[in-house]
Design an enzyme around this catalytic site. Sequence first.
Site, short mmCIF file in Angstrom:
data_model
loop_
_atom_site.label_atom_id
_atom_site.label_comp_id
_atom_site.label_asym_id
_atom_site.label_seq_id
_atom_site.Cartn_x
_atom_site.Cartn_y
_atom_site.Cartn_z
CE LYS A 84 27.63 4.08 -5.47
NZ LYS A 84 26.38 3.57 -5.98
CD GLU A 143 26.62 -5.00 -7.17
OE1 GLU A 143 27.33 -4.30 -7.92
OE2 GLU A 143 25.54 -4.61 -6.70
CG HIS A 200 21.89 -14.76 13.87
ND1 HIS A 200 20.74 -15.45 13.60
CD2 HIS A 200 22.58 -15.52 14.78
CE1 HIS A 200 20.71 -16.57 14.33
NE2 HIS A 200 21.82 -16.64 15.04
CB SER A 227 27.52 5.80 -11.00
OG SER A 227 26.38 6.58 -11.33
#
Lengths: 340, 340, 340, 340
Positions: C133, C140, C6, C127
């Site tokens: 960043k 992804e 979990h 970024s």
Amino acid sequence: MPGFTHFQHAQPTTLAHHLLAYEQAFSRDFARLNEAYTRVNQCPLGAAAFASTGYPINRELAAQLLGFDSLVVNTMDAVATRDFALEVLGDLTILMANVSRLCEELIIWSTTFVRFVELDDAFCSTSSIMPQKKNPDTAEIMRAKTGSVFGAYTGAILAIKGLPMSYNRDLQELTPNIWRGMRDAKQSLRLLNDMLASATFKPDRMAEEAGKGFSSATELADTLVRNFGLPFRTAHTIVGRAVQKGTLDIATLDTAATEITASTLSARGLTQKDIEAALDVRYSISLRKAPGGPAPLAVKIAIDERKKQLDADDTLIEQRLKKVSDAEKDLMAEARRLVP
Amino acid sequence: MPGFTHFQHAQPTTLAHHLLAYEQAFSRDFARLNEAYTRVNQCPLGAAAFASTGYPINRELAAQLLGFDSLVVNTMDAVATRDFALEVLGDLTILMANVSRLCEELIIWSTTFVRFVELDDAFCSTSSIMPQKKNPDTAEIMRAKTGSVFGAYTGAILAIKGLPMSYNRDLQELTPNIWRGMRDAKQSLRLLNDMLASATFKPDRMAEEAGKGFSSATELADTLVRNFGLPFRTAHTIVGRAVQKGTLDIATLDTAATEITASTLSARGLTQKDIEAALDVRYSISLRKAPGGPAPLAVKIAIDERKKQLDADDTLIEQRLKKVSDAEKDLMAEARRLVP
Amino acid sequence: MPGFTHFQHAQPTTLAHHLLAYEQAFSRDFARLNEAYTRVNQCPLGAAAFASTGYPINRELAAQLLGFDSLVVNTMDAVATRDFALEVLGDLTILMANVSRLCEELIIWSTTFVRFVELDDAFCSTSSIMPQKKNPDTAEIMRAKTGSVFGAYTGAILAIKGLPMSYNRDLQELTPNIWRGMRDAKQSLRLLNDMLASATFKPDRMAEEAGKGFSSATELADTLVRNFGLPFRTAHTIVGRAVQKGTLDIATLDTAATEITASTLSARGLTQKDIEAALDVRYSISLRKAPGGPAPLAVKIAIDERKKQLDADDTLIEQRLKKVSDAEKDLMAEARRLVP
Amino acid sequence: MPGFTHFQHAQPTTLAHHLLAYEQAFSRDFARLNEAYTRVNQCPLGAAAFASTGYPINRELAAQLLGFDSLVVNTMDAVATRDFALEVLGDLTILMANVSRLCEELIIWSTTFVRFVELDDAFCSTSSIMPQKKNPDTAEIMRAKTGSVFGAYTGAILAIKGLPMSYNRDLQELTPNIWRGMRDAKQSLRLLNDMLASATFKPDRMAEEAGKGFSSATELADTLVRNFGLPFRTAHTIVGRAVQKGTLDIATLDTAATEITASTLSARGLTQKDIEAALDVRYSISLRKAPGGPAPLAVKIAIDERKKQLDADDTLIEQRLKKVSDAEKDLMAEARRLVP
């Protein structure tokens, strides 16, 4: 022509009534896409990375100059959401499901068995092996395109599921799915339009089939109810029994009625002439004049109404296009004002 | 709190700003379902098998007495279409995708790593093996329910694809998919509501993390632009270089600036104090006051607007419920008139 | 490192044990694709339009010269089926679901919160707005590609559903879906391989977190069972109660035990030293030496076995490739014999 | 009977050849499920929460006593994976796609247009409105069930996507999807079996249609190649042209040949008798005797081979069932040994 349920001859109808069913479905598809547009045509500009920016900006002015109707106000949502795209892909999936149904019918109607339509050669192919073939390829490909559009939607939903806020690069993978789904749907509609416009429907074959399969049996049962006082369930059972025996003439109906009610229909005054009148396809259709029914008058009213709706939809699109092109002019004028 | 892109600390924002992103998304979900309702709440009655009927019926009156807004006019479409159901399942799929994103965040925010939220025990479970566990089960199940709702939609689309007119028994198989999809979505929303209402958010932990990961670096670059005349690209490169070196103090920034521009920022007047001001999380947020931005004022305005929208949505639902209950009363009155 | 259920700290494990879970899943993916190959590598040649041909042909010879393992015997099936392609897309969907899970972990492990891994710059982006960043873009995009591969499968299934025998042009629309699905999966695997090979895992950070969240509490309960004669349910409840109180020392455990059993654990001989031994992360792991468990010895055995399996899989691929290239040589030799 | 491509009469074939296409497809479905079983029938026991346990356990013995073939070795994978269930749902989706194709054919073959089959009343329904109707409801519902099974698979894939290790409660939501998909597929197969066994195929109607739509035109073109020395492309063009003119007699073929080759086929020795021989449906079929072709001899060989395969599949199932029941006996014996 025969109307079908379960792809069995069911009741007589007309081609116009049948095609209006699709027109009405496509009209809802338009309504859906139109409503989606109000959520698509919102301006995310000014959201920056998701937290907007410390620079003094005017989000409303930017939205106006770019021809948007409004803002995606919350700047994190502006960056993170793709629901407007999912909605469009969902609407296109439903639209393509409608296209697939129409194409299925055109394919079946083109078979040697049915011959209700002849598709123009431009939308058919021949076979490299079989010299006699004329195949409804375009309709088949459009039927299959339903899958590709839904596949694009599926890809997009799966990519979105479970993503935290705000932007994640996963969203980039939606883009090819969105464009692919929109392109497939657009091309299919254009082809469908041309294919229908060039198709030759065969009213004689349709009329030939309209009364087959005991398709007026319901009207006969209704006649027994209306003119001879039987309860519908009894009339239904008697006519059904006669169909099983293979004919709908007075003798067979009397036999069936005797088996079921212990008395004949002749005794109630039914004649062979009454039966023939009830089984007459045109008569049966002419009675069905409720709004949306197949009676020629009801169909004429429906066509007039649908034309008005189509005009209204056209006007709406024009207004939207005009708004965008007006905004473009304003934008150029503002730009020239800054850089004369 | 820290805002995220690519799940990396990105820029500071506030919990209210973050949650408003979801509120805005759910508001679009409501809008979609509301628009779908206009297509759901149409009366197919009088279509009979698809060709309407020869009996003299009044479709408009029947629709009115049953509380429908209008007719599904074409009677073949009335029998054959299920697009209104597909549309609802599509809308619920998008809604559940939004739910899955929020649940993903609640799950991650509950971890030992993040601790931004503590979910109420009622929405968590323990482990039969591990005595220390508190697991965010409800959020996980809702995240998974997105799949079940989309599965119901998928089942319905596949059943519809390629069906000829008009009714086919395949449509019966849509029914369990429709009910299942609606039930799962309804239950999830109810649970989500209660789970959020009973959750304890941890502003201190959020504040502690807000400035981590150099999350104010953008503001620092913006300061170099606004107050010290650097082009944004240069400021961005200098700050990025300093981050790679590991600190954002005047010495590191000067070193980075020298490497890139052959001159220091101190020479332009930048002081350690300027840097600290720019990196201050609250200051950075307060600047972001464009509509929809995270500045407290912008958030307050947004909340007020959203409350108004929620009230308007409530009113709409009430009107719809009233229309149905009024129709029921009229129907009973008419029925009593016939059978006194 | 901490193992999770979990996504909560659950019990200590090791990175090797964690990664072997993926290796085992990918190994099943290989087994599935390998079995699919036996159904893919069948020769449809000689089926002609679906009824084979009146020309005297030798289907077996043709199959052999083209490197196929066997025939798709029935010639109508040979033309009509695409199940071999659906199967491959289905196998790739499952494979990509495994990839998506691993990518999800790499993304989360890269966050400022977790820092278990540093992905190589080649697989990350920066970024344009935020100078600090470093985003795990490749992971992804692969996570999202799961959707695109499943979308391709969905498109193919929808196109096939309800098609009559034998060939229909709908099948043509499968082709772009098949290639797209295979290309996305292949590219993802290649990227994943390079991304993992270049990633820097952080054993210190993992060790630091391994014991957090009372992750050895199960071992402590087990100790109470094994060494102090408590039933597991009682031990579980006492330890759980102590966790709620916030510490696992002798005092807290005694308080908890008194509340639950009306007697202390000290009375049974439990000492603070026993507790510390049980909570020791390495000790807890070392006990878990059943096959497939995280104890170093069990992991070593598992790695050896997996290496053998990988070698066997490699050999299989080489044999298959050799069969195809041998067939190609025979084919060219036969061709030269005919046209010397 | 006529064989179809693009649902157009294509070439003559036989019902046995047509049905063998499905048998072969279903045989692959069996092979897939059988291979999936080797991955399903693995024992996860001993994995505990995912890190196995510190208690001294014997995983192999437990697996053996429970009738498993082997272990899911890695204990984290044992808890986290559901790929064995995804695989089964994927296999059932492909199986149901095959079922949907056969059902589509039975539905169309039952129409008034085609009349190739009469389904038993037990698998049909009548209509509450139309007394004459006999609708192929069971076949329609099975066709739609393809969607529900794929919907279950979709729900499961979506739930799995992006889940980190090891157990997450999302996995619980797979369970209803798995059972639903398996139940729908099982029921469909049972019904399909009974529906086919009780269906009455109509060889006379099939024979009547076998030669329609110029379905032997390919054989005529082949005859021109084999016996009269024309290149296939020329023969194909001449026959195709004659079909467009509406007949395949010597006069029309000569006209077509003159237009294309500036000489008649009569001049090459073609007679009306040759044409009639080539167009003879039985003759055309008898020539197609390559393995898997429709010639009666080839079909007989195919049936014999398929029966052997079915027997082998039956034996395999029996062995598997026996292994499970033997294990159960051993388990009970062991249990009695412990608790005499």
